[in-house]
Structures are given as structure tokens and as C-alpha cells.
Design an enzyme around this catalytic site. Structure first.
Site: not given
Ligand code: RB5
Length: 143
Positions: A8, A65, A67, A133
Site C-alpha cells: 500500500d 503495509c 504495520t 514442523h
Molecule cells: C495505512 O494507513 C495502514 O493502515 C496500513 O498501511 C497498514 O498498517 C494496515 O494494516
């Protein structure tokens, strides 16, 4: 290797650095976007990567993304996909050795570009250990 990558708006700079490194090592990288900081919805970019992995069209996937969590959650809805959020190279090693992860999810807002590149290099070069595993990985899927 064939590698799919998608992210993203938190991840374009991370992706560019990771893709450049992988291509310099001779890997074939398919970019599913996004390539600008304009706000987007992470599932729209995680799903194509996960589909490519699930279909066997690539060896590994990379999703990014803020997080690492949202895009991993989307990816993990796909059959045969095991996406692991990684924030150290040791975790990148272990999710391959113990979990046979086939997608690495990078938390762009909680790691640096050099750390992300290092984690990806560990991820794609570490083998699954199998054995006990494999038994555990075989119990992950619910349906
Ligand atoms: C975007 O602002 C943020 O929510 C996305 O990059 C991510 O962290 C979502 O899990």
C-alpha cells in the site's frame, strides 16, 4: 526465482529497494503496485500477490503495509498461503525454517529500508526444515 511484490501507500520506497536488490541478484520480480504515496486499500495489493503464490506462478511473495498486519491478513485468506509478518532477520529465518512461510510481510513504518532488504534476503534463502514442523504446518488450515 520468481517473486511477486505488492504494497500500500506505506511501502513504495521499500518495494523499490527490495525489488532492485532482488533483480540485481538475478530474480524475476512481478510488481503488483502501488507505486505512489497516494492513499490506497492494502487488500487490493495483497490479494494479487497472494493469488500468484497460491496459483504457483511465483516462488515467493512479498507484501508491505504500515504495520505488515493488514496486508498479511488479506494474503492469508488465500489457499496454500502462509504470510508472516517479520521485523527482524531472525524472524524471517524462523518463519521459513519452522512455518514454511511463502510470503513475507514487511511493516514499513516499524523497520528501515536496509533492514527490510536484509529480511527479504534471509527469507528467500532459508529452507523449510520439515519433520515436526511439517506436521504442525499441516494443521494450520481450517477447511
Ligand atoms: C495505512 O494507513 C495502514 O493502515 C496500513 O498501511 C497498514 O498498517 C494496515 O494494516
Amino acid at each position: 526465482m520468481k517473486i511477486a511484490i505488492g504494497n500500500d501507500h506505506a511501502g513504495p520506497d521499500y518495494k523499490k529497494a527490495i525489488a532492485a536488490k532482488l533483480e540485481s541478484l538475478g530474480h524475476e520480480v512481478t510488481n503488483f503496485g502501488t507505486d505512489t504515496p497516494e492513499s490506497v486499500d492494502y487488500p487490493d495489493f495483497g490479494h494479487p500477490v497472494a493469488q500468484a503464490v497460491s496459483d504457483g506462478n511465483v516462488d515467493f511473495g512479498i507484501v508491505i503495509c504500515g504495520t505488515g498486519n493488514g496486508i498479511a491478513m488479506a494474503a492469508n485468506q488465500h489457499q496454500n498461503v502462509r504470510a508472516a509478518v517479520c521485523w527482524t532477520k531472525e524472524i524471517a529465518d524462523l518463519c521459513r525454517r519452522h512455518n514454511d512461510a511463502n510470503i513475507i510481510s514487511v511493516p514499513a513504518r516499524f523497520t528501515s529500508v536496509p533492514q527490510a532488504v536484509e529480511m527479504v534476503e534471509h527469507f528467500i534463502t532459508t529452507a523449510f526444515e520439515g519433520g515436526r514442523h511439517a506436521t504442525r504446518v499441516g494443521k494450520i488450515t481450517c477447511s
